[in-house]
Design a protein around this motif. Structure first.
Motif, PDB file in Angstrom:
ATOM      1  N   THR A   1       0.833  -1.205   0.000  1.00  0.00           N
ATOM      2  CA  THR A   1       0.000   0.000   0.000  1.00  0.00           C
ATOM      3  C   THR A   1       0.872   1.262   0.000  1.00  0.00           C
ATOM      4  N   ALA A   2       1.996   1.218   0.708  1.00  0.00           N
ATOM      5  CA  ALA A   2       2.921   2.362   0.704  1.00  0.00           C
ATOM      6  C   ALA A   2       3.464   2.599  -0.698  1.00  0.00           C
ATOM      7  N   THR A   3       3.755   1.512  -1.403  1.00  0.00           N
ATOM      8  CA  THR A   3       4.271   1.628  -2.766  1.00  0.00           C
ATOM      9  C   THR A   3       3.221   2.232  -3.690  1.00  0.00           C
ATOM     10  N   ALA A   4       1.970   1.825  -3.521  1.00  0.00           N
ATOM     11  CA  ALA A   4       0.885   2.396  -4.337  1.00  0.00           C
ATOM     12  C   ALA A   4       0.797   3.905  -4.135  1.00  0.00           C
ATOM     13  N   ILE A   5       0.990   4.358  -2.898  1.00  0.00           N
ATOM     14  CA  ILE A   5       0.953   5.796  -2.642  1.00  0.00           C
ATOM     15  C   ILE A   5       2.154   6.497  -3.260  1.00  0.00           C
ATOM     16  N   ALA A   6       3.317   5.841  -3.261  1.00  0.00           N
ATOM     17  CA  ALA A   6       4.494   6.420  -3.927  1.00  0.00           C
ATOM     18  C   ALA A   6       4.212   6.613  -5.413  1.00  0.00           C
ATOM     19  N   VAL A   7       3.504   5.659  -6.019  1.00  0.00           N
ATOM     20  CA  VAL A   7       3.150   5.773  -7.439  1.00  0.00           C
ATOM     21  C   VAL A   7       2.152   6.915  -7.652  1.00  0.00           C
ATOM     22  N   THR A   8       1.111   6.988  -6.816  1.00  0.00           N
ATOM     23  CA  THR A   8       0.109   8.046  -7.001  1.00  0.00           C
ATOM     24  C   THR A   8       0.729   9.429  -6.795  1.00  0.00           C
ATOM     25  N   ARG A   9       1.626   9.552  -5.825  1.00  0.00           N
ATOM     26  CA  ARG A   9       2.287  10.841  -5.599  1.00  0.00           C
ATOM     27  C   ARG A   9       3.130  11.229  -6.816  1.00  0.00           C
ATOM     28  N   THR A  10       3.782  10.249  -7.413  1.00  0.00           N
ATOM     29  CA  THR A  10       4.605  10.521  -8.589  1.00  0.00           C
ATOM     30  C   THR A  10       3.751  10.977  -9.756  1.00  0.00           C
ATOM     31  N   LEU A  11       2.612  10.316  -9.961  1.00  0.00           N
ATOM     32  CA  LEU A  11       1.697  10.698 -11.038  1.00  0.00           C
ATOM     33  C   LEU A  11       1.138  12.101 -10.818  1.00  0.00           C
ATOM     34  N   GLU A  12       0.822  12.414  -9.579  1.00  0.00           N
ATOM     35  CA  GLU A  12       0.293  13.740  -9.263  1.00  0.00           C
ATOM     36  C   GLU A  12       1.359  14.818  -9.464  1.00  0.00           C
ATOM     37  N   LYS A  13       2.588  14.507  -9.085  1.00  0.00           N
ATOM     38  CA  LYS A  13       3.666  15.494  -9.157  1.00  0.00           C
ATOM     39  C   LYS A  13       4.150  15.721 -10.585  1.00  0.00           C
ATOM     40  N   THR A  14       4.271  14.660 -11.369  1.00  0.00           N
ATOM     41  CA  THR A  14       4.870  14.790 -12.705  1.00  0.00           C
ATOM     42  C   THR A  14       3.855  15.054 -13.806  1.00  0.00           C
ATOM     43  N   LEU A  15       2.615  14.565 -13.633  1.00  0.00           N
ATOM     44  CA  LEU A  15       1.622  14.674 -14.705  1.00  0.00           C
ATOM     45  C   LEU A  15       0.327  15.355 -14.270  1.00  0.00           C
ATOM     46  N   ALA A  16       0.281  15.778 -13.002  1.00  0.00           N
ATOM     47  CA  ALA A  16      -0.911  16.457 -12.468  1.00  0.00           C
ATOM     48  C   ALA A  16      -2.176  15.624 -12.645  1.00  0.00           C
ATOM     49  N   LEU A  17      -2.051  14.307 -12.516  1.00  0.00           N
ATOM     50  CA  LEU A  17      -3.190  13.408 -12.649  1.00  0.00           C
ATOM     51  C   LEU A  17      -3.841  13.146 -11.293  1.00  0.00           C
ATOM     52  N   LYS A  18      -5.042  12.558 -11.338  1.00  0.00           N
ATOM     53  CA  LYS A  18      -5.737  12.171 -10.118  1.00  0.00           C
ATOM     54  C   LYS A  18      -5.986  10.661 -10.166  1.00  0.00           C
ATOM     55  N   PRO A  19      -4.969   9.876  -9.872  1.00  0.00           N
ATOM     56  CA  PRO A  19      -5.098   8.415  -9.956  1.00  0.00           C
ATOM     57  C   PRO A  19      -5.926   7.858  -8.808  1.00  0.00           C
ATOM     58  N   THR A  20      -6.439   6.658  -9.024  1.00  0.00           N
ATOM     59  CA  THR A  20      -7.122   5.930  -7.965  1.00  0.00           C
ATOM     60  C   THR A  20      -6.407   4.592  -7.772  1.00  0.00           C
TER      61      THR A  20
END
Length: 321
Positions: free
Chosen positions: A153-172
């Motif tokens: 789950t921590a890894t999933a959050i690392a991925v979502t943070r990366t997507l938000e930071k680099t591509l301004a996306l809103k992943p689920t």
């Protein structure tokens, strides 16, 4: 190290053009050897710009570059990085390397292509060359009570943070280990362990991440195309390279990994995982079950209305109450 690799490293580290003579002097090579190395790098996909009477300059592209990744990492981050053109699986390679080391330094294995990539339940993970991110992190296990669900789950959050930071996306997040963009899976996470045969204890952990970065949907079998997504439109729009995404992800992963056992990120995980209050159908090795989700606990497990707590399984259907 090959001559072309040495030239690439110097060019990547330089912020300005380097002349052929300067490269030759630094590497104690002839100008002809430098020119040959530059041509080899260009054929391999690296973008090397040149100006007459000025020299050569590296521009980041989608060709994996170990030096470019390392340069973009946080200064306090200590890790070993190995990049391969092709591997059967980065998780398998990390486990193989783990059997031959006692190092406490994290090891990151990256491949441009996987010939036998796999996810949970050993399902095939299609991994075409030049377009995806296939990355595994080998970590020494320091806890006798290792919690794989919490690390996943921590890894999933690392991925979502990366997507938000680099591509301004809103992943689920589709519990427990799939990251979605536009309701389609663009990333899978697989955590595996390495057991010490003498002590029968978990000595090391491998966290694998596979991501459809520039992968075309047509690459996938027809039966998967409705469920699988790609970051390609967003990546092209933002001109984001794989190297920069990987470096950002590693920075985010190790930032959260330092204290992941506290579960301090779980509120963030719940906010990305829209299951609480929903009726779900969950596929498990023993069969399927249906229930309403009332919470995700501090270890990333589903808490169901009937009292069951699930650490693993696959949500195959979600319905509003």
């Amino acid at each position: 190290m090959k001559t072309s690799e040495r030239v690439l490293e110097l060019l990547t580290r330089s912020e300005t053009y380097l002349s052929g003579q300067e490269l030759a002097d630094r590497l104690q090579l002839t100008r002809a050897a430098i020119w040959k190395a530059i041509e080899q790098l260009r054929k391999a996909g690296y973008q090397i710009d040149s100006k007459p009477h000025v020299g050569y300059r590296y521009t980041d592209s989608d060709t994996l570059n170990q030096t470019a990744i390392l340069q973009a990492l946080s200064l306090d981050l200590d890790l070993e990085l190995q990049v391969f053109d092709s591997l059967p699986s980065t998780n398998l390679k990390a486990k193989e390397l783990g059997l031959n080391t006692t190092s406490q330094t994290p090891l990151v294995v990256i491949a441009d292509h996987q010939t036998a990539g796999y996810g949970r339940y050993h399902r095939d993970f299609i991994s075409p060359k030049n377009t995806g991110i296939y990355l595994s992190i080998l970590l020494a296990n320091k806890s006798p009570d290792f919690d794989p669900g919490l690390l996943t789950t921590a890894t999933a959050i690392a991925v979502t943070r990366t997507l938000e930071k680099t591509l301004a996306l809103k992943p689920t997040i589709k519990w427990v280990n799939d990251v979605l963009v536009d309701d389609k899976k663009i990333c899978g996470i697989l955590t595996e362990g390495i057991t010490d045969l003498e002590t029968q204890s978990l000595s090391q952990v491998v966290v694998g991440t596979g991501l459809n970065f520039l992968t075309e949907i047509s690459t996938f079998p027809p039966e998967l195309q409705a469920r699988v997504g790609t970051l390609a439109p967003y990546v092209k729009k933002n001109r984001l390279s794989r190297n920069r995404f990987i470096a950002t992800y590693l920075n985010e992963f190790f930032k959260i990994y330092q204290n992941y056992t506290t579960g301090s990120f779980m509120d963030e995980y719940r906010a990305h995982c829209d299951l609480i209050g929903k009726h779900v159908t969950i596929q498990r090795p023993t069969g399927t079950l249906e229930a309403q989700v009332i919470d995700i606990n501090g270890h990333g497990a589903l808490v169901l209305e009937n009292g069951k707590v699930l650490n693993s399984g696959e949500v195959i259907k979600v319905r509003k109450v």
